[in-house]
Design a protein around this motif. Structure first.
Motif, PDB file in Angstrom:
ATOM      1  N   ASN A 387       0.824  -1.207   0.000  1.00  0.00           N
ATOM      2  CA  ASN A 387       0.000   0.000   0.000  1.00  0.00           C
ATOM      3  C   ASN A 387       0.861   1.261   0.000  1.00  0.00           C
ATOM      4  OD1 ASN A 387       0.545   0.897   2.787  1.00  0.00           O
ATOM      5  ND2 ASN A 387      -0.613  -0.924   3.390  1.00  0.00           N
ATOM      6  N   THR A 389       0.793   3.906   1.930  1.00  0.00           N
ATOM      7  CA  THR A 389       1.271   4.368   3.243  1.00  0.00           C
ATOM      8  C   THR A 389       2.615   3.730   3.578  1.00  0.00           C
ATOM      9  OG1 THR A 389      -0.975   4.773   4.051  1.00  0.00           O
ATOM     10  CG2 THR A 389       0.745   4.435   5.711  1.00  0.00           C
ATOM     11  N   GLU A 417      -6.470   2.732  -0.973  1.00  0.00           N
ATOM     12  CA  GLU A 417      -6.706   1.509  -0.209  1.00  0.00           C
ATOM     13  C   GLU A 417      -6.254   0.260  -0.961  1.00  0.00           C
ATOM     14  OE1 GLU A 417      -7.743   2.159   2.793  1.00  0.00           O
ATOM     15  OE2 GLU A 417      -7.952   4.269   2.213  1.00  0.00           O
ATOM     16  N   LYS A 418      -5.891   0.403  -2.228  1.00  0.00           N
ATOM     17  CA  LYS A 418      -5.564  -0.759  -3.058  1.00  0.00           C
ATOM     18  C   LYS A 418      -4.086  -1.114  -2.953  1.00  0.00           C
ATOM     19  CE  LYS A 418      -9.089   0.038  -6.634  1.00  0.00           C
ATOM     20  NZ  LYS A 418      -9.308   0.275  -8.084  1.00  0.00           N
ATOM     21  N   ASP A 419      -3.782  -2.350  -3.322  1.00  0.00           N
ATOM     22  CA  ASP A 419      -2.393  -2.770  -3.454  1.00  0.00           C
ATOM     23  C   ASP A 419      -1.846  -2.202  -4.758  1.00  0.00           C
ATOM     24  OD1 ASP A 419      -0.093  -4.608  -4.281  1.00  0.00           O
ATOM     25  OD2 ASP A 419      -0.553  -5.372  -2.280  1.00  0.00           O
TER      26      ASP A 419
END
Length: 492
Positions: A387, A389, A417-419
């Motif tokens: 991710n 972050t 929020e996705k990979d």
């Protein structure tokens, strides 16, 4: 000539909250040379896959032709090129193969070499030749320019211009202008088709956007006025309703039927006015929905204590016994924006590796300033996993700034929020550019930064570089970008 009809096309990926396409309708002519454009992640490749029947969808796609997709998957890369072509188009006469390869300036000897020994550019040309040997097919050509240098792009552009019956996905403005006669664009709220090349479409879009922006303040005032009016009408409607019941319950000697009938008419009229006002608000709001967000980006580059950052003097680079490039000489000074150009295989990436400090064999003189901090954008994005972050933390960059830049480059919040492995090619490249923009450096080195990146984001990046004038060494095959950005050109 035949038609491809798309009716009420609706599609969403499994697990997605939103439809990628919703009740989309349009019609294509199979004789068109159609350029396909839109921002990264809008669904260009997905739409091509829907035409191929790879996904289930709602609505209907009807066509009297078959579809062929480029790039083809070559399973046995070690096979001779002639066998690869025959695997794609069986029983095609050799003279037809040679006709297409000659148009693309590919020599006959490549046919009898292993396919994996060809350069990426040669492989692209061979597969395009095979594609156009297919008969009775509408061709879906997905970003063919990513492995082509500037000269090869010109050649392939002229080749495609002599053909017809295809959809071409590309973000290279000059390339699209050379070879399309219609544009299919995925906008924020719709899909539209316009006659003309990319420049025609862009000029029309600019005029439309300018009109919408000029009307923006007026529309906002109208919407505000209509909203206040609708609120007053709603209050009036409620007051009428209360008056009716108040009168009917007062016990006074009046015609209650008449009062009730009049109150009902007033109530109906007020509701009708309120409905028209709400419709007007919605119609005016729709006028603002197709303007693309392209906020300005920012770049803060460190000042170096010397004017000269690096110098190559009569440098030749080797891999073992093989000489990759020879007698290279140029200097990088503060404020330079240097375009490193040359055909594929001429040594551009090798020069970059030398400047980055990788262990590489060379002769001649190479000097680089001490404590020079470099921010690097690689061609390769396949390593991106996990991710955003964690990626920001692992690379020591400010997460808020990093994500803010991605938002300006048209990332939706759901992307956060996705990979990263699920991102499109353009979105992955934007991650690398956003990281580079967050890094404190004296010199930025970008190796083919625009591969897969949409046109509007390219223009944002151009505006950034022209405004902040960073010291930059770059390799890029988008000729318009190079012309707009480079202060110096070093040709290998």
């Amino acid at each position: 000539m035949s038609l491809i009809n798309v009716a009420n096309l609706t599609f969403a990926y499994e697990g997605s909250y939103d439809n990628l396409f919703e009740k989309v309708n349009f019609q294509l002519d199979t004789d068109w040379k159609l350029g396909f454009t839109g921002r990264n992640g809008r669904g260009k490749t997905t739409f091509l896959r829907l035409l191929l029947g790879d996904y289930e969808y709602g609505g209907k796609i009807s066509a009297n032709v078959g579809f062929e997709y480029f790039p083809f998957h070559v399973e046995h890369m070690e096979d001779h090129t002639i066998d690869v072509i025959n695997g794609i188009v069986p029983d095609v006469p050799l003279w037809e193969i040679m006709r297409e390869l000659t148009l693309l300036k590919v020599s006959e000897d490549v046919l009898y070499r292993p396919f994996d020994s060809l350069s990426n550019g040669e492989q692209t040309k061979v597969l395009l030749a095979a594609l156009f040997l297919k008969e009775n097919s509408f061709l879906l050509i997905d970003e063919p320019t990513n492995h082509l240098d500037i000269e090869a792009r010109k050649l392939v552009g002229h080749y495609l211009n002599a053909k017809s019956g295809y959809i071409l996905v590309s973000h290279d403005r000059s390339f699209l202008d050379r070879c399309v006669d219609h544009i299919l664009s995925i906008n924020k709220t719709n899909i539209e088709i316009r006659k003309g090349n990319f420049s025609d479409w862009w000029e029309n879009k600019r005029r439309q956007d300018h009109f919408e922006l000029a009307e923006n303040e007026k529309l906002r005032k109208d919407i505000r006025r209509l909203s206040e009016s609708a609120k007053r009408t709603s209050n009036w409607s409620d007051a009428v309703e209360k008056t009716k019941f108040g009168t009917l319950n007062s016990g006074s000697d009046v015609d209650r039927g008449y009062i009730g009938h009049k109150a009902a008419k007033m109530m109906k009229r007020s509701k009708s006015i309120e409905h028209r006002q709400q419709s007007a608000i919605e119609d005016k709001s729709k006028l603002l929905k197709n303007i693309e967000s392209a906020e300005s980006l920012k770049l803060s580059q460190l000042a170096y204590h010397k004017n000269q950052l690096a110098e190559l003097d009569h440098v030749s680079i080797y891999y073992g016994e093989k000489q990759v490039c020879s007698d290279i000489g140029f200097m990088i000074e503060q404020g330079d924006r240097i375009a490193l150009t040359g055909r594929n295989g001429s040594g551009k990436s090798s020069v970059i590796k030398l400047i980055l400090g990788e262990k590489i064999d060379y002769s001649g003189t190479f000097r680089k300033g001490s404590q020079l901090k470099i921010s690097y954008v690689s061609q390769i994005t396949s390593h991106l996993r996990g991710n955003l972050t964690d990626y920001a933390r692992d690379n020591g960059i400010d997460e808020s700034l990093f994500k803010s830049i991605l938002r300006k480059l048209d990332f939706s919040r759901v992307q956060f929020e996705k990979d990263m492995s699920d991102f499109s090619g353009g979105q992955k490249k934007k991650v690398l550019i956003a990281k580079s923009l967050c890094e404190k450096a004296h010199l930025h080195i970008w190796d083919e930064p625009l591969n897969f990146i949409d046109v509007i984001s390219r223009m944002q990046i151009e505006e950034l570089l022209l405004e902040y004038k960073p010291t930059l060494l770059f390799v890029e095959h988008d000729s318009e970008f190079c012309e707009n950005i480079a202060t110096k050109i070093v040709k290998l």
